[in-house]
Write a protein that holds these residues in place. Structure first.
Motif, PDB file in Angstrom:
ATOM      1  N   ARG B  77      57.259 140.425  73.661  1.00 20.48           N
ATOM      2  CA  ARG B  77      58.279 141.364  73.052  1.00 20.48           C
ATOM      3  C   ARG B  77      59.229 141.631  73.308  1.00 20.48           C
ATOM      4  N   ASP B  78      60.324 142.632  73.535  1.00 19.27           N
ATOM      5  CA  ASP B  78      62.352 142.304  74.282  1.00 19.27           C
ATOM      6  C   ASP B  78      61.688 143.187  75.460  1.00 19.27           C
ATOM      7  N   ALA B  79      62.130 142.420  76.346  1.00 25.33           N
ATOM      8  CA  ALA B  79      62.543 142.574  77.628  1.00 25.33           C
ATOM      9  C   ALA B  79      62.932 143.409  77.745  1.00 25.33           C
ATOM     10  N   SER B  80      63.999 143.878  77.592  1.00 30.90           N
ATOM     11  CA  SER B  80      65.136 144.565  78.189  1.00 30.90           C
ATOM     12  C   SER B  80      64.729 145.909  77.346  1.00 30.90           C
ATOM     13  N   LEU B  81      63.569 146.053  76.989  1.00 30.25           N
ATOM     14  CA  LEU B  81      63.004 147.478  76.247  1.00 30.25           C
ATOM     15  C   LEU B  81      61.533 148.147  77.426  1.00 30.25           C
ATOM     16  N   LEU B  82      61.878 149.146  77.426  1.00 33.16           N
ATOM     17  CA  LEU B  82      61.004 149.276  79.151  1.00 33.16           C
ATOM     18  C   LEU B  82      60.480 150.943  78.306  1.00 33.16           C
ATOM     19  N   CYS B  83      59.402 151.069  77.567  1.00 33.36           N
ATOM     20  CA  CYS B  83      59.451 152.536  77.176  1.00 33.36           C
ATOM     21  C   CYS B  83      58.153 153.289  78.272  1.00 33.36           C
ATOM     22  N   VAL B  84      58.751 154.479  79.325  1.00 36.31           N
ATOM     23  CA  VAL B  84      57.760 155.078  80.245  1.00 36.31           C
ATOM     24  C   VAL B  84      56.488 155.704  79.545  1.00 36.31           C
ATOM     25  N   VAL B  85      55.465 156.042  79.799  1.00 35.34           N
ATOM     26  CA  VAL B  85      54.358 156.696  78.842  1.00 35.34           C
ATOM     27  C   VAL B  85      54.075 157.741  80.143  1.00 35.34           C
ATOM     28  N   GLU B  86      52.473 158.791  79.520  1.00 35.07           N
ATOM     29  CA  GLU B  86      51.867 159.090  80.809  1.00 35.07           C
ATOM     30  C   GLU B  86      50.513 158.624  80.531  1.00 35.07           C
ATOM     31  N   THR B  87      50.402 157.895  79.268  1.00 35.88           N
ATOM     32  CA  THR B  87      48.721 157.767  79.728  1.00 35.88           C
ATOM     33  C   THR B  87      48.243 156.292  78.346  1.00 35.88           C
ATOM     34  N   PRO B  88      47.217 155.583  78.891  1.00 34.95           N
ATOM     35  CA  PRO B  88      47.058 154.211  77.877  1.00 34.95           C
ATOM     36  C   PRO B  88      46.795 155.181  76.579  1.00 34.95           C
ATOM     37  N   ALA B  89      46.219 155.505  75.886  1.00 37.55           N
ATOM     38  CA  ALA B  89      46.093 156.275  75.155  1.00 37.55           C
ATOM     39  C   ALA B  89      47.475 156.235  74.358  1.00 37.55           C
ATOM     40  N   ASP B  90      48.853 157.135  75.533  1.00 35.92           N
ATOM     41  CA  ASP B  90      49.855 157.315  74.717  1.00 35.92           C
ATOM     42  C   ASP B  90      50.407 155.484  73.701  1.00 35.92           C
ATOM     43  N   VAL B  91      50.317 154.914  74.786  1.00 31.39           N
ATOM     44  CA  VAL B  91      50.110 153.273  74.506  1.00 31.39           C
ATOM     45  C   VAL B  91      50.251 153.003  73.176  1.00 31.39           C
ATOM     46  N   ILE B  92      48.590 152.951  73.409  1.00 29.78           N
ATOM     47  CA  ILE B  92      47.923 152.647  71.741  1.00 29.78           C
ATOM     48  C   ILE B  92      48.677 153.185  70.101  1.00 29.78           C
ATOM     49  N   ALA B  93      49.107 154.667  70.910  1.00 28.93           N
ATOM     50  CA  ALA B  93      49.362 155.799  69.849  1.00 28.93           C
ATOM     51  C   ALA B  93      51.273 154.807  68.904  1.00 28.93           C
ATOM     52  N   LEU B  94      51.484 154.886  70.353  1.00 25.75           N
ATOM     53  CA  LEU B  94      52.756 154.422  70.421  1.00 25.75           C
ATOM     54  C   LEU B  94      53.133 153.131  69.929  1.00 25.75           C
ATOM     55  N   ASP B  95      52.169 151.967  70.310  1.00 23.96           N
ATOM     56  CA  ASP B  95      52.324 150.328  69.398  1.00 23.96           C
ATOM     57  C   ASP B  95      52.005 150.618  68.166  1.00 23.96           C
ATOM     58  N   GLN B  96      50.822 151.475  67.954  1.00 25.54           N
ATOM     59  CA  GLN B  96      50.559 151.347  66.577  1.00 25.54           C
ATOM     60  C   GLN B  96      51.152 152.540  65.314  1.00 25.54           C
ATOM     61  N   SER B  97      52.609 152.241  66.224  1.00 28.39           N
ATOM     62  CA  SER B  97      53.477 153.024  65.294  1.00 28.39           C
ATOM     63  C   SER B  97      54.034 152.317  64.509  1.00 28.39           C
ATOM     64  N   GLY B  98      54.128 151.072  64.890  1.00 26.26           N
ATOM     65  CA  GLY B  98      55.435 149.667  64.875  1.00 26.26           C
ATOM     66  C   GLY B  98      56.259 150.166  65.513  1.00 26.26           C
ATOM     67  N   GLY B  99      56.870 151.548  66.063  1.00 22.45           N
ATOM     68  CA  GLY B  99      58.654 151.524  65.836  1.00 22.45           C
ATOM     69  C   GLY B  99      59.104 151.048  67.340  1.00 22.45           C
ATOM     70  N   PHE B 100      58.151 150.583  68.090  1.00 22.82           N
ATOM     71  CA  PHE B 100      58.565 149.294  69.355  1.00 22.82           C
ATOM     72  C   PHE B 100      57.802 147.980  69.782  1.00 22.82           C
ATOM     73  N   ARG B 101      58.576 147.329  70.169  1.00 26.73           N
ATOM     74  CA  ARG B 101      58.246 146.336  70.513  1.00 26.73           C
ATOM     75  C   ARG B 101      58.778 145.707  71.272  1.00 26.73           C
ATOM     76  N   GLY B 102      58.572 146.551  73.008  1.00 28.27           N
ATOM     77  CA  GLY B 102      59.364 145.877  74.401  1.00 28.27           C
ATOM     78  C   GLY B 102      58.051 145.895  75.120  1.00 28.27           C
TER      79      GLY B 102
END
Lengths: 199, 199
Positions: B77-102
């Protein structure tokens, strides 16, 4: 990326509950982990205890952790009346109505040859034995109004006849407070057939 | 008359699950006892294991049975990018979208002073420390679009500024395939404000 292996296993395990799909299971798992660890602990322990200890009452086949259930050990009930129902939930519903003070017998289903559910599966031998004891004078048949429920009722009434026991069927008709226009035609037809003369 | 004591306890324990009232709990308990003892056993054990072993990842605060979760240990993963979310479910949703690799950081809620949820509760000190490490160049704020989510986003952007980290907010607008007439006016207004010039 997904949940941690153990979280995934918990979500998977929760889907064994009826009506719980992957999304609800995920919500449940996260809720327990995040906000209700105590509830989760308690559920785990109670579930384990229940799975290990709850069996069938040897007289009525209801779920019970003792050999004979509480209801069957109550001596205040009328032993000449036996109500035959399909499920444990039916027992609760009938007993809460206050209209029946006899004992119960649970089929845990209904006759359905196509699903391999015959007399053995609905506990017919045990019921036969109970009627042979001679205490039961009337058997109230409260199986469902489905085709299978009716067929089961017919089978049971034959059994009662062999033992010289009166068989009766709970009445079907318009529910209390039910508007005629919203009652389905099968129920209306049953209600008409079962009409009673007013004295 | 009611269910056996242990059955009643099981029904009671099941109501700790979100969205499960007494009636659903009864249906679940009877289903497990009647038709899925194996599933019930497995659920009891997995639940116990999960409650005992799942804690928080020390880096991102996601649920994890190890000190640092799988996602945080992935070096791809790209250590220069940090995505701040509210819940564990948000992480799954964002990661499954494939649009974020940090990497991710979980608030496990949002600022809500009225409920006693302040910076401590959303893990602000840990995030502060993470930004101080200097690896993160951009913080993508993906909190909800509620009033509290927006206030939290504002708080986080201030924190990013102090560390000289670029703060960005995920775009809000008309969902893909969404018909304009069915999109609420707040979203439409955000979509208009966030319009982009076509090249």
């Amino acid at each position: 990326m997904s949940f941690s292996p153990l979280t995934s296993r918990l979500i998977e395990a929760l889907t064994c509950l009826p009506g719980v799909g992957p999304k609800s299971a995920q919500r449940m798992a996260l809720h327990l982990l995040d906000r209700d660890r105590n509830g989760g602990e308690k559920l785990a322990q109670t579930l384990q205890l229940a799975m290990d200890n709850i069996g069938r009452c040897q007289r009525c086949r209801n779920f019970s952790e003792s050999e004979v259930c509480q209801t069957c050990t109550q001596t205040s009930r009328d032993a000449s009346l036996l109500c035959v129902v399909e499920t444990p939930a039916d027992v609760i519903a009938l007993d809460q109505s206050g209209g029946f003070r006899g004992y119960y017998f649970l089929l845990l289903g209904h006759l359905s040859p196509i699903d391999g559910i015959g007399p053995e599966e609905i506990g017919a031998p045990l019921l036969d034995q109970r009627l042979a004891e001679g205490e039961v004078k009337e058997m109230v048949i409260a199986t469902g109004t489905t085709v299978e429920g009716e067929a089961t009722a017919h089978y049971l009434s034959e059994m009662a006849r062999r033992h010289g026991v009166v068989a009766s069927r709970i009445a079907h008709g318009v529910p209390m407070g039910g508007d005629l226009e919203y009652v389905d035609s099968n129920t209306l037809s049953l209600a008409l057939k079962g009409r009673k003369r007013l004295e």
